[in-house]
Design a protein around this motif. Sequence first.
Motif, PDB file in Angstrom:
ATOM      1  N   THR A   2      83.039   5.509  73.592  1.00  0.00           N
ATOM      2  CA  THR A   2      83.860   5.340  74.879  1.00  0.00           C
ATOM      3  C   THR A   2      83.152   6.314  75.851  1.00  0.00           C
ATOM      4  O   THR A   2      83.216   7.513  75.405  1.00  0.00           O
ATOM      5  CB  THR A   2      85.577   5.641  74.963  1.00  0.00           C
ATOM      6  N   VAL A   3      82.746   5.725  77.049  1.00  0.00           N
ATOM      7  CA  VAL A   3      82.007   6.704  77.879  1.00  0.00           C
ATOM      8  C   VAL A   3      83.185   6.703  79.218  1.00  0.00           C
ATOM      9  O   VAL A   3      83.736   5.765  79.557  1.00  0.00           O
ATOM     10  CB  VAL A   3      80.898   6.094  78.647  1.00  0.00           C
ATOM     11  N   VAL A   4      83.540   7.970  79.668  1.00  0.00           N
ATOM     12  CA  VAL A   4      84.546   8.121  80.505  1.00  0.00           C
ATOM     13  C   VAL A   4      83.645   7.972  81.913  1.00  0.00           C
ATOM     14  O   VAL A   4      82.903   8.954  82.069  1.00  0.00           O
ATOM     15  CB  VAL A   4      85.220   9.620  80.513  1.00  0.00           C
ATOM     16  N   GLY A   5      83.993   7.159  82.773  1.00  0.00           N
ATOM     17  CA  GLY A   5      83.373   7.117  84.111  1.00  0.00           C
ATOM     18  C   GLY A   5      84.016   8.072  85.061  1.00  0.00           C
ATOM     19  O   GLY A   5      84.839   9.014  84.912  1.00  0.00           O
ATOM     20  N   ALA A   6      83.184   7.935  86.215  1.00  0.00           N
ATOM     21  CA  ALA A   6      83.634   9.013  87.187  1.00  0.00           C
ATOM     22  C   ALA A   6      83.789   8.280  88.573  1.00  0.00           C
ATOM     23  O   ALA A   6      83.417   7.287  88.858  1.00  0.00           O
ATOM     24  CB  ALA A   6      82.465  10.061  87.444  1.00  0.00           C
ATOM     25  N   GLY A  33      85.253   3.613  86.402  1.00  0.00           N
ATOM     26  CA  GLY A  33      85.079   2.466  85.700  1.00  0.00           C
ATOM     27  C   GLY A  33      84.634   1.103  86.647  1.00  0.00           C
ATOM     28  O   GLY A  33      84.582   0.019  85.791  1.00  0.00           O
ATOM     29  N   GLU A  34      84.400   1.192  87.700  1.00  0.00           N
ATOM     30  CA  GLU A  34      83.989   0.122  88.685  1.00  0.00           C
ATOM     31  C   GLU A  34      82.615  -0.051  88.392  1.00  0.00           C
ATOM     32  O   GLU A  34      81.799   0.597  88.387  1.00  0.00           O
ATOM     33  CB  GLU A  34      84.377   0.348  89.852  1.00  0.00           C
ATOM     34  N   GLN A 185      81.835  -3.222  80.847  1.00  0.00           N
ATOM     35  CA  GLN A 185      83.180  -3.176  80.756  1.00  0.00           C
ATOM     36  C   GLN A 185      83.891  -2.636  79.501  1.00  0.00           C
ATOM     37  O   GLN A 185      85.044  -1.891  79.465  1.00  0.00           O
ATOM     38  CB  GLN A 185      83.916  -4.820  80.671  1.00  0.00           C
ATOM     39  N   LYS A 186      83.011  -2.836  78.313  1.00  0.00           N
ATOM     40  CA  LYS A 186      83.608  -2.376  77.052  1.00  0.00           C
ATOM     41  C   LYS A 186      83.302  -0.758  77.019  1.00  0.00           C
ATOM     42  O   LYS A 186      84.309  -0.131  76.556  1.00  0.00           O
ATOM     43  CB  LYS A 186      82.409  -3.040  75.940  1.00  0.00           C
ATOM     44  N   THR A 191      79.444   1.978  87.502  1.00  0.00           N
ATOM     45  CA  THR A 191      78.131   1.473  87.718  1.00  0.00           C
ATOM     46  C   THR A 191      77.997   1.200  89.131  1.00  0.00           C
ATOM     47  O   THR A 191      78.884   0.449  89.638  1.00  0.00           O
ATOM     48  CB  THR A 191      78.032   0.143  86.702  1.00  0.00           C
ATOM     49  N   ILE A 192      76.879   1.623  89.588  1.00  0.00           N
ATOM     50  CA  ILE A 192      76.336   1.007  90.984  1.00  0.00           C
ATOM     51  C   ILE A 192      75.071   0.443  90.623  1.00  0.00           C
ATOM     52  O   ILE A 192      73.904   0.888  90.160  1.00  0.00           O
ATOM     53  CB  ILE A 192      76.260   2.272  91.592  1.00  0.00           C
ATOM     54  N   SER A 193      74.965  -0.899  91.136  1.00  0.00           N
ATOM     55  CA  SER A 193      73.625  -1.611  91.161  1.00  0.00           C
ATOM     56  C   SER A 193      73.003  -1.899  92.339  1.00  0.00           C
ATOM     57  O   SER A 193      73.722  -2.024  93.259  1.00  0.00           O
ATOM     58  CB  SER A 193      73.883  -2.872  90.158  1.00  0.00           C
TER      59      SER A 193
END
Length: 362
Positions: A2-6, A33-34, A185-186, A191-193
């Motif tokens: 699991t990666v913890v987003g910011a 997580g967005e 999502q997993k 994430t920014i694209s």
Amino acid sequence: MTVVGANLLMNNVEKYYKSFKAVDKVSLSVNKGEFLTILGPSGSGKTSLLKLIAGFEKINSGEILLNKENIETKKPYERNIGMLFQNYALFPHMTIFDNIAYPLKIRKLSKDQIRQKVMAMLEMVDLEGVENRYPKQLSGGQQQRVALARAIVFNPPLLLLDEPLGALDKNLRQKMQLEIKHIQQKVGITTISVTHDQEEALTMSDKVCIMNKGKLEQIDTPENIYQKPKSRFVAEFIGEINLIRGKILETEGKVAIIEIFNKQIVKAEMDEPDQFVQGKAVSIALRPENIYVTKDKPKYDNNISAIIKEVIFVGDALKVKVINKKQEEMMIKVKPSYKELLTIGKEIILNWDIGKCSLIGN
């Protein structure tokens, strides 16, 4: 794994290249997580914005906060952000294992930790058994997954994607859109694209940010960006749309009553009623697929008459160009089964739901 987003927050960020303002007082927030996609035409500032977040360019004013920490003075490697590039940027002389392991080696993890993390990532991106191969021995889609694994193997708080699927053909690109979204999502990584591909932005994103001339035009869900554009630029930039000019006769709560061509009366919902008053010139933004040709009694309140000018077969639909007595054109899109109703020169009734259109000030 699991990666913890910011959380990412940008406040009034500006970037100049000499006298050219590439980013103009941009403020946005991305939740933990967005998946946010920045979309816009060439020169809109989307790539400059990504470079500012990554630290490849310095801001002229404003602030960038990652998990409430100001990062604009940090160098790129100090920000600990994952990056996925269009050209993959894999090391051709390294095996797949060593490519993915590279960020872990420079962070001085033990051999056991590295192997455990690399093998877990290979399983996550569905590439078990290829760790001893070299990039040239893999397909474009497989190389893209290796690059993604390398970008997130060190648990970054944020993942940046720079035109990630631009090098792939259409069919593979569509497949990879879903694969990257499922992996994102997993893992749960923020994430920014950046992309110029509208379908990619709408398919992959939780939110889409539309940029134009360095400014943010609209940040919203993909559904609202498509169905409820808030400016003429967004309406015209995303997909096909009809912009029907008219004038507000009166308002009833959140519904505007509008006079359009030939003095026909229609209604539209107002997301921001305070901006629309009696007598104001407006445009109704209406997607071609949201307009119906009625066989019998109209289903919805909005009905206008028009004359068929052209019918075009596009596979799963018919595009029908219609025109009114003032020579103003509209485009509708209907099922091929409606062909028998669509004789050129015939007057027809167009029908649509007031909830399927958007009101834009001229």
